[in-house]
Design a protein around this motif. Structure first.
Motif, short mmCIF file in Angstrom:
data_model
loop_
_atom_site.label_atom_id
_atom_site.label_comp_id
_atom_site.label_asym_id
_atom_site.label_seq_id
_atom_site.Cartn_x
_atom_site.Cartn_y
_atom_site.Cartn_z
N ILE A 96 27.52 77.15 18.36
CA ILE A 96 26.77 78.24 17.73
C ILE A 96 26.73 79.47 18.65
N GLU A 97 26.61 79.23 19.96
CA GLU A 97 26.51 80.34 20.92
C GLU A 97 27.79 81.17 21.00
N LYS A 98 28.95 80.49 20.86
CA LYS A 98 30.25 81.19 20.95
C LYS A 98 30.40 81.92 22.28
N THR A 99 30.43 81.18 23.36
CA THR A 99 30.61 81.76 24.70
C THR A 99 32.04 82.26 24.86
N ASN A 100 32.26 83.10 25.86
CA ASN A 100 33.55 83.79 25.97
C ASN A 100 34.56 83.05 26.85
N SER A 101 34.16 81.95 27.50
CA SER A 101 35.10 81.23 28.36
C SER A 101 34.71 79.77 28.44
N PHE A 102 35.66 78.96 28.89
CA PHE A 102 35.40 77.53 29.05
C PHE A 102 34.31 77.30 30.09
N ALA A 103 34.34 78.06 31.18
CA ALA A 103 33.35 77.89 32.25
C ALA A 103 31.94 78.19 31.73
N ALA A 104 31.80 79.24 30.92
CA ALA A 104 30.49 79.59 30.36
C ALA A 104 30.00 78.50 29.40
N THR A 105 30.93 77.97 28.60
CA THR A 105 30.57 76.87 27.69
C THR A 105 30.12 75.65 28.48
N GLU A 106 30.83 75.37 29.56
CA GLU A 106 30.48 74.22 30.39
C GLU A 106 29.09 74.37 31.00
N ARG A 107 28.77 75.57 31.48
CA ARG A 107 27.44 75.81 32.05
C ARG A 107 26.35 75.65 30.99
N SER A 108 26.58 76.22 29.82
CA SER A 108 25.59 76.13 28.74
C SER A 108 25.38 74.67 28.32
N PHE A 109 26.48 73.95 28.17
CA PHE A 109 26.38 72.54 27.78
C PHE A 109 25.65 71.74 28.84
N THR A 110 25.93 72.01 30.11
CA THR A 110 25.29 71.26 31.20
C THR A 110 23.78 71.42 31.16
N VAL A 111 23.33 72.67 31.01
CA VAL A 111 21.88 72.92 31.00
C VAL A 111 21.22 72.23 29.81
N LYS A 112 21.82 72.33 28.63
CA LYS A 112 21.22 71.73 27.44
C LYS A 112 21.22 70.21 27.53
N MET A 113 22.35 69.64 27.93
CA MET A 113 22.45 68.19 28.01
C MET A 113 21.50 67.61 29.04
N PHE A 114 21.40 68.27 30.20
CA PHE A 114 20.48 67.77 31.22
C PHE A 114 19.03 67.87 30.74
N THR A 115 18.69 68.97 30.08
CA THR A 115 17.32 69.12 29.57
C THR A 115 16.99 68.02 28.58
N PHE A 116 17.88 67.75 27.65
CA PHE A 116 17.64 66.69 26.67
C PHE A 116 17.52 65.33 27.36
N GLN A 117 18.43 65.05 28.28
CA GLN A 117 18.40 63.77 28.98
C GLN A 117 17.15 63.63 29.83
N PHE A 118 16.74 64.71 30.46
CA PHE A 118 15.56 64.66 31.31
C PHE A 118 14.33 64.29 30.48
N PHE A 119 14.16 64.95 29.34
CA PHE A 119 13.01 64.63 28.50
C PHE A 119 13.11 63.22 27.92
N THR A 120 14.33 62.78 27.61
CA THR A 120 14.51 61.42 27.09
C THR A 120 14.10 60.38 28.10
N LEU A 121 14.46 60.59 29.37
CA LEU A 121 14.17 59.61 30.39
C LEU A 121 12.75 59.70 30.92
N PHE A 122 12.20 60.91 31.02
CA PHE A 122 10.96 61.08 31.76
C PHE A 122 9.73 61.28 30.90
N SER A 123 9.89 61.50 29.59
CA SER A 123 8.69 61.72 28.75
C SER A 123 7.78 60.50 28.77
N SER A 124 8.38 59.30 28.68
CA SER A 124 7.57 58.08 28.73
C SER A 124 6.94 57.89 30.10
#
Length: 781
Positions: free
Chosen positions: A407-435
């Protein structure tokens, strides 16, 4: 040609003695050729020949227009296309790299291009080649035009890495990081460099955590708090409705002993040490990284310029992809991320409900042991269910993060990788640590008290143990850490290993055919021939049958380690042995990942970089969160502050001159009493719940809280303890944050030698450019 045998037995004997038989069999003439990439497609039947066949030919034609040579080999129901790029492409790359703002050619001589560099460039060309319909390789593979694409392992270098690095016998030996960089590229090399540094820095943390554990163990039998619990005759209130009865505080003697192992005075010092350790680890890592990236000549590397250079090499008439920002898209992504986090937090609430219901049902069961330990068994089952939830949500989180990046349509592979990393880590962090956050900061604090219990439907919320809530957090963390690390490592290794075992026989049959082909060529003195198709195919099939590797392969390893880093630092006050478990896991993890990458998986595309990327910012954020969480765990969840207040204000030593231990009577001081005859209590417990195992009919029971026995209001001691808790949290966090800033300021990010070497390199490069210009002018004259 030492391995040429006249009989089958002689050839197989030579093959057994040398795993690199092909190095001897292949002619060492200029006609011998290696391949940069392999494309694989299914053989097309008559129905698919028109649509898929035309797209396949169109894509191969586009590659040929870029002067990439293609060799086609049929095998069973597959078609293999060997791709090799001309040297002109790499000459253009070298020249553009030299004239860019960040001149960083990695020490390779002019005209000499490593196979890792070739693979990286061809990978970019393949994924940025479009046919007339506008489809690229990724879209063609999704539509079944091509099955897969991969680069080849180099047998000689692969064998060297297996010998020096990717072996279980080298668990406690160093890593050949420079060899890893030459074969897999700087990105993979920096991962192993970081992982090795992280593992080494865990040694002092693990040693101190073990000392804290042994400190609690040393006073195991002499601690007055444990004795008070074990020798107590206090009758405690029922833990649930209907079937639960009153119980004695002494029944939980073992629980109190375990609790003291992790909730003692040494925990505070260890939590402060780990918060400062996280900062020192990151600062020293930056110095360690700077030394290696300077040695690799990529200190000034710029990913933007790298992508521009690769784009020009792929298509000289290309235009740069413009930076774009859409407030509408950003708002939509933010809303979807918030919704996803709400779903994850909702799952944490579902786990809480499961534990409440499980504790109530288990307390009504027929097994005496389970009935007596219903809360602990429910806690254990909740932790296991939490682990299962983590495994399911990991796949869901990845899918959602990828869709959000689209949806974001970043302009490079590196930018996509950074965006994906932040989102995936945030989701995983809440999944593991909310309990875990619920157990640490809410368990036992919102359940109410006799006369005013909080219920979900008809079931009461969980209560903390009279010895404290920290043991519940410890159990939850231990189960998740041990299960996650152990099972993940088992699956990571066994799945590609089994796949390799199943495909080994097919490759061996082709190997025998290949040996016969070369023996025949040698007898006919045809030394100048190209390798036969069977021999090419043998190597291609060996790589084809390996487990697939992609851009997520390295990301998964980083994510696993950063999540482990979070466990090791954020709630270390509740689990001092976490660094020890992380250290033991990492010693195995380094070799497991190495064996998997070198022997069991297809070769990762070598990528250039000079840092671990956005993971550095993630680690810094975890370090800050670790300070906050550990301060809250000690100040709110632990009994450290109530014990401190009791010792100096309400205990026997508060007025001085007492001969008893200063903590004598602490457990009874933390308990309040509920009377059956009180109007507020009589509706909470039915008469049969007040009958003890010996048949005694109790008229009162105790529960953990600071409340008045008459009106059940909070006492002054509660507010004193609450005030000291908040004061401790503020003091702890400010002191540790100041120490973190001092440590970050004290340790420079780059060693002075690295800075001086860079100055010398820049000056030498400028002088060389000046000499080249003068030489060019004199030649023209």
């Amino acid at each position: 040609m030492k391995c040429f045998g006249t009989t089958k037995e002689e050839y197989e004997l030579c093959e057994k003695q040398n795993d690199e038989t092909m190095e001897y069999l292949l002619p060492t003439t200029s006609t011998r050729r290696t391949f940069d990439y392999i494309l694989v497609a299914d053989k097309l039947d008559d129905d698919d020949a028109d649509q898929k066949g035309q797209r396949q030919k169109a894509f191969l034609h586009e590659l040929e227009r870029k002067h990439i040579s293609i060799v086609k080999i049929m095998h069973d129901d597959k078609v293999f296309f060997g791709l090799r790029a001309p040297k002109e492409i790499f000459e253009d790359y070298q020249y553009l790299l030299k004239v860019s703002d960040s001149c960083n050619w990695c020490g390779e001589a002019k005209g000499c291009v490593s196979q890792a560099t070739r693979i990286r460039i061809i990978n970019f060309i393949l994924y940025h080649t479009f046919i007339n319909t506008g489809e690229d390789l990724e879209e063609l593979m999704m539509k079944g035009v091509f099955e897969t694409v991969f680069c080849l392992h180099e047998r000689k270098k692969q064998k060297q890495l297996r010998k020096n690095w990717a072996r279980w016998s080298g668990l406690f030996t160093g890593q050949p990081v420079n060899d890893v960089k030459s074969y897999f590229g700087e990105k993979v090399a920096l991962y192993y460099l970081w992982l090795g540094w992280y593992t080494m820095m865990l040694v002092p943390a693990a040693a101190l955590g073990l000392v804290v554990f042994l400190y609690g163990l040393a006073f195991f039998n002499t601690n007055p708090l444990i004795k008070e619990v074990c020798n107590s005759s206090t009758i405690m209130c029922p833990r649930c409705d209907n079937r639960c009865t009153v119980w004695k505080l002494s029944d939980t003697c073992s629980y109190a002993k375990v609790s003291h192992l992790f909730d003692n005075e040494g925990t505070v010092a260890f939590a402060m040490f780990m918060a400062i350790w996280a900062t020192l680890f990151l600062e020293l890592w930056k110095r360690h990284r700077a030394k290696h990236v300077s040695q690799w000549k990529v200190y000034d590397w710029c990913e933007e310029e790298e992508e521009l250079i690769l784009a020009i090499v792929s298509n000289p008439h290309c235009s740069p992809k413009q930076f774009r920002h859409s407030y509408l898209r950003t708002t939509l992504v933010l809303i979807l991320v918030t919704l996803m986090l709400m779903i994850i937090i909702g799952l944490a609430h579902a786990l809480v409900v499961f534990r409440v219901v499980a504790a109530a049902l288990l307390s009504e069961g027929n097994w005496e042991f389970v009935r007596d330990h219903a809360s602990s068994v429910a806690m254990l089952l909740g932790a296991v269910l939490h682990y299962i939830t983590i495994q399911v949500m990991t796949r869901v989180n990845r899918w959602v993060a990828l869709k959000l990046c689209n949806i974001e349509k970043t302009n490079s592979f590196a930018a996509t990788e950074r965006s994906f990393t932040v989102k995936m880590f945030t989701f995983q962090f809440f999944t593991l640590f909310s309990s875990l956050f619920y157990v640490a900061f809410f368990l036992g604090r919102i359940n109410g008290h006799p006369g005013s219990y909080v219920r979900i439907a008809r079931w009461r919320l969980e209560e903390c143990h009279p010895s404290g809530c920290l043991t519940d957090l410890f159990i939850q963390m231990a189960v998740i850490m041990v299960l996650k690390q152990t099972l993940n490592n088992i699956f990571e290794f066994t799945v590609p290993w089994l796949k390799q075992c199943m495909s080994r026989n097919k490759v061996k049959k082709l190997q025998r055919k290949c040996g016969y082909c070369y023996r025949k060529a040698c007898r006919n003195e045809q030394e100048g021939v190209d390798p036969c198709d069977i021999c090419k195919l043998r190597d291609w099939l060996r790589n084809y049958h390996l487990a697939d590797s992609n851009a997520f392969s390295l990301f998964n390893e980083f994510l696993e380690m950063v999540i482990q880093f979070s466990f090791t630092t954020i709630f270390v006050a509740a689990f001092p042995l976490a660094p020890m478990l992380a250290l033991l896991n990492n010693i195995i993890e380094i070799r497991l990942d190495a064996i998997k990458m070198v022997r069991l998986e297809r070769r990762l595309v070598p990528r250039k970089t000079n840092d671990i990327g956005v993971w550095t910012q993630v680690l810094e954020a975890i370090g800050v969160l670790a300070v906050i969480a550990n301060g809250l765990v000690i100040g709110v969840s632990s009994d450290f502050v109530p014990r401190l207040v009791y010792r100096y204000r309400y205990g026997p030593c508060a007025t001085g001159g007492s001969n008893t231990h200063c903590m004598q009577g602490y457990i009874n001081d933390t308990l309040s009493t509920a009377f059956m005859g009180h109007p507020a209590v009589q509706n909470d417990f039915i008469p049969k719940q007040m009958i003890t195992e010996s048949g005694f009919n109790a008229t009162e029971c105790s529960y953990r809280d600071y409340r008045s026995d008459e009106d059940y209001k909070l006492t002054a001691q509660f507010w004193v303890v609450m005030a000291v808790r908040f004061a401790f949290v503020i003091l702890f966090e400010h002191v540790v944050v100041v120490c973190k800033f001092i440590a970050a300021w004290f340790v420079p990010n780059s060693p002075m030698k690295v800075k001086n070497d860079r100055l010398h390199d820049k000056m030498a490069r400028l002088k060389e450019e000046l000499r080249d210009i003068k030489r060019s002018i004199s030649t023209d004259v």
